[in-house]
Write an enzyme that holds these catalytic residues in place. Structure first.
Site, PDB file in Angstrom:
ATOM      1  N   SER A 116       0.821  -1.204   0.000  1.00  0.00           N
ATOM      2  CA  SER A 116       0.000   0.000   0.000  1.00  0.00           C
ATOM      3  C   SER A 116       0.854   1.253   0.000  1.00  0.00           C
ATOM      4  O   SER A 116       1.965   1.269   0.562  1.00  0.00           O
ATOM      5  CB  SER A 116      -0.891   0.001   1.253  1.00  0.00           C
ATOM      6  N   TYR A 140      -0.917   0.018  10.045  1.00  0.00           N
ATOM      7  CA  TYR A 140      -1.125  -0.641   8.746  1.00  0.00           C
ATOM      8  C   TYR A 140       0.077  -0.425   7.833  1.00  0.00           C
ATOM      9  O   TYR A 140       0.611  -1.373   7.245  1.00  0.00           O
ATOM     10  CB  TYR A 140      -2.395  -0.083   8.111  1.00  0.00           C
ATOM     11  N   LYS A 144       2.843  -3.259   6.428  1.00  0.00           N
ATOM     12  CA  LYS A 144       3.146  -3.483   5.017  1.00  0.00           C
ATOM     13  C   LYS A 144       4.655  -3.426   4.759  1.00  0.00           C
ATOM     14  O   LYS A 144       5.201  -4.218   3.985  1.00  0.00           O
ATOM     15  CB  LYS A 144       2.408  -2.450   4.155  1.00  0.00           C
TER      16      LYS A 144
END
Length: 313
Positions: A116, A140, A144
């Site tokens: 992402s 998040y 990643k």
């Protein structure tokens, strides 16, 4: 090809599965719930489904005849921020376990990992490239990056043949709202086009980096064709192409496709926690590497709105 898709019950997994089945591939679809086989797909008999929690049961789907694997499972951005333990369990530990099972069961398998653009944070909101130091401002984004580095090492050692694709925000997503902080970017189109209300938590001048589902799937399939040496063995990340659109641009596209009455379904709210996370994300990216590898970009956000409207007919 024989291809695994994790997180296959999600909308990206379903769209990709339909495309791959239509092209004649054989699929193994897995998720924590029984993933459906896309009803509109051809060759549905070429798909097998397995319900599995990859944290506990990764070996169930690491078949020795796999030629490629799309790693899509995960807890989205706002969900990862709200539940620290679950985010790391699903996004990091489960990913490590499926990668480890794949490298043992089918050495050299092509792995396409859904990363992402949330790996970037301030001060890099304008034109970061793959050589820009990641500065994520969310769990998040951190998760990643951890997985990207793991994948780089596995690839460097020849255990897998991997590509980590840094997704823009995908809009317009079909289905229901998700735990993604960016969920409203689809909601303010999807719900009004169906006569339903949708909350808008940011101002009209807020900008986002976006990609349509159709273009994303085209780029995912393209990754199956890239030579293994298209990238250095220890640097497998690619910023996928996107377009920059403001909320005002999104609402203009909604009005052009759905008519002025569709705007009545936009309910303006304020959510400081979501806004803070969104304001750390980049709005324009250097995608010269992706373009040189043959990846495509959308022409306009309006086209993404028209694509979704067509699915409602």
């Amino acid at each position: 090809m024989r291809i695994l898709i994790t997180g296959a019950a999600g909308f990206v997994g379903q769209l990709l599965a339909e495309r791959l089945l239509n092209e004649g591939h054989r699929l193994l679809l897995t998720d924590v719930i029984e993933p459906p086989i896309p009803s509109a797909a051809k060759n549905r008999e070429n798909a097998k489904t397995v319900k599995a929690d990859l944290y506990e049961e990764a070996a169930k789907v690491a078949d020795e005849d796999l030629e490629a694997a799309f790693i899509f499972h995960g807890i989205m951005s706002a969900g990862s921020e709200a539940n620290f333990e679950l985010g790391y369990r699903v996004n990091v530990q489960s990913t490590f376990r499926i990668l480890d099972e794949l490298r043992k069961a089918c050495p050299g398998v092509r792995v396409i990992y859904a990363s992402s653009c949330a790996i970037y944070g301030r001060p890099f909101r304008e034109w970061p490239s793959e050589v820009t130091v990641p500065t994520p401002e969310s769990s998040y984004g951190c998760q990643k990056i951890i997985c990207e580095n793991l994948i780089n090492d596995y690839n460097r050692r020849g255990l897998i043949n991997a590509f980590s694709l840094r997704f823009p925000t995908i809009s317009v997503r079909p289905g229901k709202p998700t735990q993604a902080a960016s969920s409203f970017m689809s909601g303010i189109i999807r719900e009004p086009l169906q006569g339903k209300d949708s909350e808008l938590p940011v101002e009209d001048d807020f900008q986002a980096w976006l990609c349509s589902p159709r273009t994303l799937v085209t780029n995912l399939v393209h990754t199956l064709t890239l030579p293994a040496d298209a990238l250095p063995p220890h640097i497998r990340q690619v910023n996928l192409p996107g377009i920059t659109a403001s909320v005002a641009d999104m609402l203009k596209a909604l009005e052009e496709v759905g008519g002025k009455d569709s705007l009545k379904h936009i309910k303006r709210t304020k959510d400081p926690s979501i806004e803070e996370m969104l304001n750390s994300w980049g709005v324009r990216y250097d995608v010269s590497k992706a373009l040189s590898l043959g990846y495509k970009a959308d022409e306009s956000f309006k086209q993404a709105v028209e694509d979704f409207a067509d699915t409602l007919k």
